[in-house]
Design a protein around this motif. Structure first.
Motif, PDB file in Angstrom:
ATOM      1  N   ASP A 181       0.828  -1.218   0.000  1.00  0.00           N
ATOM      2  CA  ASP A 181       0.000   0.000   0.000  1.00  0.00           C
ATOM      3  C   ASP A 181       0.857   1.261   0.000  1.00  0.00           C
ATOM      4  O   ASP A 181       0.506   2.267  -0.611  1.00  0.00           O
ATOM      5  N   SER A 182       1.999   1.184   0.690  1.00  0.00           N
ATOM      6  CA  SER A 182       2.838   2.386   0.768  1.00  0.00           C
ATOM      7  C   SER A 182       3.362   2.759  -0.618  1.00  0.00           C
ATOM      8  O   SER A 182       3.529   3.936  -0.924  1.00  0.00           O
ATOM      9  N   LEU A 183       3.622   1.770  -1.433  1.00  0.00           N
ATOM     10  CA  LEU A 183       4.093   2.056  -2.794  1.00  0.00           C
ATOM     11  C   LEU A 183       2.970   2.677  -3.614  1.00  0.00           C
ATOM     12  O   LEU A 183       3.192   3.590  -4.408  1.00  0.00           O
ATOM     13  N   VAL A 184       1.764   2.176  -3.415  1.00  0.00           N
ATOM     14  CA  VAL A 184       0.615   2.697  -4.172  1.00  0.00           C
ATOM     15  C   VAL A 184       0.364   4.148  -3.780  1.00  0.00           C
ATOM     16  O   VAL A 184       0.072   4.997  -4.629  1.00  0.00           O
ATOM     17  N   ARG A 185       0.528   4.447  -2.506  1.00  0.00           N
ATOM     18  CA  ARG A 185       0.230   5.806  -2.028  1.00  0.00           C
ATOM     19  C   ARG A 185       1.178   6.851  -2.613  1.00  0.00           C
ATOM     20  O   ARG A 185       0.885   8.036  -2.590  1.00  0.00           O
ATOM     21  N   LEU A 186       2.296   6.402  -3.147  1.00  0.00           N
ATOM     22  CA  LEU A 186       3.210   7.366  -3.767  1.00  0.00           C
ATOM     23  C   LEU A 186       2.590   8.007  -5.006  1.00  0.00           C
ATOM     24  O   LEU A 186       3.041   9.050  -5.462  1.00  0.00           O
ATOM     25  N   GLY A 187       1.586   7.349  -5.554  1.00  0.00           N
ATOM     26  CA  GLY A 187       0.763   7.975  -6.584  1.00  0.00           C
ATOM     27  C   GLY A 187       1.361   8.046  -7.966  1.00  0.00           C
ATOM     28  O   GLY A 187       0.944   8.864  -8.785  1.00  0.00           O
TER      29      GLY A 187
END
Lengths: 980, 167
Positions: free
Chosen positions: A863-869
């Motif tokens: 999820d943290s990678l996805v949140r980088l947008g």
């Protein structure tokens, strides 16, 4: 042993050979086929039918033969369903009749005939339903099928040849030779294929003249001319299929699998000159041994001197029967009668027929017009026929041991109905012809419905000349051969003799599948009215002969039963291969170890010579473990994994995919291809990155190294290099056309040795020497340095897939073995893929089963990678609500509650009180570090709570293990080892 | 290192390693001219004075075998046009010669059609990614190193099979 009966035939020599048929030894002449010599010995029954187990004899002598199929060889090395009339005998062959037990003469299953009234089409589908199909399966499977499947084979690999030409002519009869001559005279590259061992086709039998010389002489001269013109002539070779302009021809000398060869022939034009197939007339008991096609008897007589009976009756509906009768009389056959369905008035109008009739009558042959043979009499073979006048109904019986039927000819249409092509009914010839052929394909001669020699020769020549001119090729003077042969058949359509409804179950249409007129009637009654449905319901026109003798006859009788025209009924579409070929021949070179390519790393030989147990992983051969660490895979893997954690080890990572991405636009391009940005990677640094598919699922993961501002290396998981390259190329072409991006697969250009464990740094420094000492010392996690080892380029990347302090050494293959051995000498022992999996699961790293094409970054705790947008391919669809539902799986760790029980990947996770699956275990290993079984699992988000207790249910093994949900990181959760 | 495979009608030599580079143009449709010294027509091979050679084997792609330093400098300088990627070790060169050489290759590809009007082509031979080159003495086949052993094994098998087949 039964000694040879001396015969004279065009294909026989005086030499003899021996063979065995059904346990008895026979002598044959060299050149004999199995059918010819057995008939010469008076053996007319050559097999039994597949369904009713009725005794069957020879019907035809070409690939259309439905009955006389033999098994060659001794169990288990047998070749089933070999056509007896095409099987050229060789010394010592062992032949066996099929579909009988214990013997051909007495077959237990032949008692099924007594119940034939119950065994019509659809019988199986309706009867074996209760209590279960399984109740009957064993017995039915034993009875069903053609022949005996081989249990082993010593056949050599079939040869394969790819070739191209301008014109492929299929068939070397009068039409094929005429077409090949015209094509060759234009200077075109021509290939001529012929299924028989000699050229000429029907010209072998007709007392014809071509260009003023005997037809056989013309064939010889034409063959020489074609060879002079550079035509490649392939005999014993049959066109069996093809698509997209590439045609498959199967070379099988002597009609027996052995030294087969498969040709893939790309041609601009295909000329189909495959002739026509004589068809029988349906009458009661027309499957008795001794009932055969008129043309077959002629061929056996001329080629092999085999008289198929002593007293023959001929039953036909055309004029050529009289000429054939005269030839048979001349060959020594006692022809008792010629029964013609046409009226006396029609016969009288034809001077040729009248002349033949007169001469036959002088020879004692009875010629009856407007009559039909309604029934063949006899038990094991024909003993007579019942004849009926079609107008008056007056009956007559003639004693005979041979009934020769001829209901006309059906053009060989199989090749003309693939990849386009339709059929059209030609009423004047009572047959279908193919039409609407695609560009580059024509039919000529009898294949296009021409049955008179002069017409065959001229039409083949003119059609071919037209096609050649369309290619811009003009003949330099080949004339049209002038032929004078048997007159036109003057055929009157006649399909089946009159009978009562109850007798229809003995009027056979498709001999190979025991399809009778009654079966077609049953199909209609069941609502299967379309010819394609009837084909499948009644099994009309399937099997080795592919409906050659039965399709048109079946269509005509179906039309009669439906009360429709034959045109409206039409024909079913045949499927390739048009002629049977063994699976081994179809496989071509892809047999045994050549079934698929195996990729080997530069260290392959070292692994093999040092006890590595290699298994295919994708196409790569990789060592699972080394025998020096234990004969048992599980023990060895645990030993190797433990050693990595305690001291260190090396593993061959050369299978990692590597793609070099170069150009001014590549940083932006890679940004679009990965979930996180590549453009933020500093030169000399690397990053773990993840690719998504367009639908948001994780496609692959790997490390991306930045070599320069415009140069990256993207690594992929093993075996995914080609797929990822294709994936990148697709988006480069679609979304980045004309931009400065190139992609080069460099997987094979670099060997990768992964060095892991507490001693890895010291070992590398020792092996690489002083120039690398400080550089390695200063490498932080995900840094890399470039240089040389033994004069070969080397990249040292500090990255870990084990959770240990680790390095990847990317070195040119030329120095791979030397570097590997130096590391081994330094004290690092190799470990295999099984140990690597243990190390990965201990650390919570993804193993291949988590990247299964059905997991999103969210599922895998990214999820943290996805949140980088980063707006990459697949990113937009990650917001789909379905990806965030509480029932969707998320990666968790699991361990046995009791700390010692095992569980395996695939086990379903449930609550303690329910068997409703909430997820499943994706990977499980025994951890030598923790001394217990651990795993990774995809578990419904709502239940993915650390500390929760579930049951790992493994119904296949009967195991139920209580497990506890944990973090995915089982070992070294703070990452101290990796940072050391 | 070299491997020799001798059959009745052809012989194959697995050649020693040489330096190999792949060149790729950013725009596959752009011509290779521009004074770079690469073959301009797809499917052609050109040699260099110092014994190297350049194969235009696929759209916008060249294989440079044994490039000279000067040639390397010239290509590298044209960085706006395409890329230079070191691939030494990726390809293994097989030299296939003798009267049966073409027949061996015809077991896996239509040689005449493939090389019609060209000297080299990127193809799949015996299921292995390859670049086929026809020269005066026979054929040179560049095969991915990881599958080179299987490629040689296929030729060895054919050596036995071809002595017994007809047609």
């Amino acid at each position: 042993m039964k000694a040879a009966i001396k015969r004279v035939g065009t294909r026989l020599s005086d030499k003899t050979l021996r063979f065995i048929f059904d346990g008895r030894e026979y002598e044959a002449q060299v050149g004999d086929t199995a059918a010819s010599v057995l008939m010469a010995h008076g053996i007319f029954a050559l097999g039994r039918s597949v369904k009713y187990r009725r005794l069957r004899g020879l019907l035809a002598v070409g690939p259309e033969e439905p009955n006389a199929l033999l098994t060659v060889g001794v169990t288990p090395m047998v070749i089933p369903n070999v056509s007896a009339p095409q099987l050229q005998l060789r010394e010592g062959l062992v032949l066996k009749s099929q579909n009988r037990w214990p013997s051909l003469r007495f077959d237990v299953a032949s008692l099924l005939q007594l119940g034939s009234g119950f065994f019509g089409a659809g019988f199986y589908y309706k009867t074996f339903m209760w209590p279960s199909w399984r109740t009957y399966e064993s017995l039915i499977r034993r009875l069903a099928g053609l022949g005996e499947a081989p249990g082993a084979s010593d056949l050599p690999v079939a040869a394969v040849e790819y070739l191209s030409c301008d014109v492929l002519v299929a068939g070397a009869g009068a039409a094929g030779l005429s077409a090949a001559l015209v094509a060759a005279h234009t200077g075109a590259r021509v290939v001529l294929v012929e299924r028989e061992p000699v050229l000429g086709g029907e010209l072998e039998f007709e007392s014809a003249l071509v260009d003023g010389q005997p037809a056989t002489s013309w064939v010889t001269a034409t063959e020489q001319m074609l060879q002079t013109l550079g035509v490649r002539i392939l005999t014993d070779t049959t066109l069996v299929g093809g698509t997209g302009g590439v045609h498959i021809a199967h070379h099988e000398p002597g009609g027996l699998a052995g030294h087969n060869k498969v040709f893939h022939i790309r041609s601009r034009v295909l000329v189909i000159a495959m002739g026509a197939i004589e068809r029988p007339i349906a009458l009661i008991n027309n499957d008795l041994p001794g009932v055969m096609l008129l043309g077959a008897a002629e061929r056996l007589s001329r080629r092999y001197g085999a008289l198929t009976g002593r007293r023959a009756v001929i039953f036909a509906n055309h004029q050529r029967a009289y000429a054939a009768a005269a030839r048979l009389v001349k060959a020594g056959v006692s022809v008792r009668a010629v029964i013609d369905t046409r009226s006396a008035a029609v016969l009288e109008q034809d001077a040729v027929t009248a002349r033949h009739c007169a001469s036959l009558q002088v020879a004692g042959v009875l010629c009856l017009s407007e009559s039909a043979v309604v029934s063949a009499k006899g038990w094991r073979t024909v003993t007579g026929v019942d004849i009926q006048h079609l107008r008056s109904g007056k009956a007559k019986r003639i004693a005979c041991d041979l009934l020769l039927t001829s209901g006309g000819w059906s053009p060989a249409m199989h090749a003309g109905l693939q990849g386009g092509g339709t059929t059209r009914y030609a009423a004047d010839k009572a047959t279908f012809t193919v039409t609407d052929q695609p560009i580059g394909r024509v039919t000529v001669g009898a294949s296009s419905g021409h049955f008179e020699l002069a017409a065959v020769l001229s039409e083949a020549a003119s059609v071919t000349a037209r096609v050649m001119s369309e290619l811009g090729l003009v003949s330099d003077g080949a004339g049209i051969p002038m032929g004078l042969g048997d007159p036109a058949p003057r055929l009157a359509p006649y399909w089946r003799a009159p009978c009562t409804p109850s007798q229809e179950k003995r009027q056979f249409i498709d001999f190979q599948n025991d399809v009778t007129v009654a079966d077609l009637r049953a199909s209609l009654a069941e609502g299967f009215r379309d010819i394609e449905h009837v084909k499948r319901y009644a099994t009309l026109g399937i099997g080795t002969e592919q409906g050659r003798t039965s399709t048109v006859l079946g269509a005509a009788i179906l039309a009669e039963l439906k009360g429709e025209s034959i045109e409206s009924v039409g024909l079913s579409r045949p499927r390739p291969p048009y002629h049977p070929m063994t699976m081994r021949a179809m496989a071509g070179l892809r047999v045994g170890s050549a079934l698929r390519v195996a990729k080997r790393t530069p260290l392959h030989d070292w692994h093999v010579s040092h006890g590595g147990v290699l298994d295919p992983m994708g196409l790569w051969m990789r060592p699972r473990f080394y025998r020096s660490n234990g004969a048992d895979a599980a023990i060895a893997a645990v030993t190797e994994a433990r050693r990595v954690r305690t001291t260190g080890g090396i593993v061959d990572g050369s299978t990692l995919g590597k793609i070099e991405v170069v150009g001014a636009d590549v940083a932006a391009f890679l940004d679009s291809m990965y979930l996180t940005k590549a453009s933020t990677i500093k030169i000399g640094r690397s990053k773990y990155m993840v690719n998504l598919r367009e639908d948001g699922m994780v496609l692959d993961d790997g490390i991306v190294l930045r070599l320069a501002a415009d140069r990256f290396i993207a690594t992929t998981s093993s075996g995914h290099a080609e797929h990822m390259l294709s994936h990148f190329e697709h988006y480069r072409e679609v979304d980045w056309p004309g931009r400065a991006v190139t992609l080069t697969d460099i997987t094979d250009a670099w060997s990768v040795i992964a060095v892991a464990g507490p001693r890895s740094r010291a070992a590398i420094q020792h092996v690489l020497g002083s120039e690398w000492q400080s550089r390695i010392e200063t490498l932080t996690h995900m840094d890399f340095a470039q240089g040389h080892y033994a004069g070969v380029a080397l990249t040292v990347l500090r990255a870990s897939f084990s959770g240990e302090l680790a390095y990847e050494l990317h070195v040119g293959p030329a120095a791979a073995v030397a570097l590997w051995e130096a590391l081994v000498t330094s004290g690092l022992e190799p470990y295999g893929i099984d140990a690597l999996d243990i190390l990965r699961v201990e650390k919570g790293y993804l193993v291949s089963s988590e990247l299964n094409g059905q997991t999103t970054p969210g599922d895998l705790n990214m999820d943290s990678l996805v949140r980088l947008g980063n707006p990459c391919v697949g990113r937009a669809l990650l917001d789909r609500p379905a990806f965030h539902e509480p029932t969707r799986g998320r990666l968790v760790g699991v361990r046995a509650v009791d700390g010692c029980s095992g569980f395996l990947a695939g086990a379903q996770l449930t609550t303690l009180s329910s068997t409703q699956p909430l997820g499943y275990i994706t990977s499980s290993v025994f951890s030598p570090t923790l001394n217990e079984w651990i795993g990774l699992a995809l578990l419904a988000r709502a239940q993915a709570i650390e500390g929760a207790t579930l049951i790992a249910r493994d119904p296949l093994r009967g195991q139920e293990t209580p497990v506890r949900v944990t973090s995915t990181v089982h070992v070294d959760p703070t990452g101290e080892r990796i940072k050391s | 290192m070299s491997t020799h495979v001798q059959t009745e009608s052809c012989w194959l030599v697995r050649s020693v390693a040489v330096r190999v580079v792949e060149i790729a143009a950013f725009d596959a449709s752009s011509t290779a001219g521009d004074g770079l010294g690469l073959p301009r027509r797809p499917g052609t091979v050109t040699g260099t004075d110092d014994g190297g050679s350049s194969l235009y084997f696929a759209p916008g792609r060249w294989l440079l075998v044994g490039p000279s330093a000067a040639f390397e400098a010239r290509i590298r300088a044209a960085a706006q046009w395409g890329s230079w990627v070191e691939v030494t070790g990726k390809w293994v060169a097989m030299t296939l010669q003798g009267p049966g050489a073409q027949r061996v290759l015809a077991s896996t590809i239509d040689v005449e059609a493939t090389l019609q009007g060209r000297e080299c082509a990127a193809v799949t031979l015996f299921d292995c990614p390859s670049i086929l080159v026809r020269d005066e003495l026979g054929f040179t086949v560049w095969v991915h190193a990881s599958v080179a052993s299987d490629w040689v094994a296929a030729v060895e098998r054919l050596g036995a099979a071809l002595t017994v087949t007809t047609g």
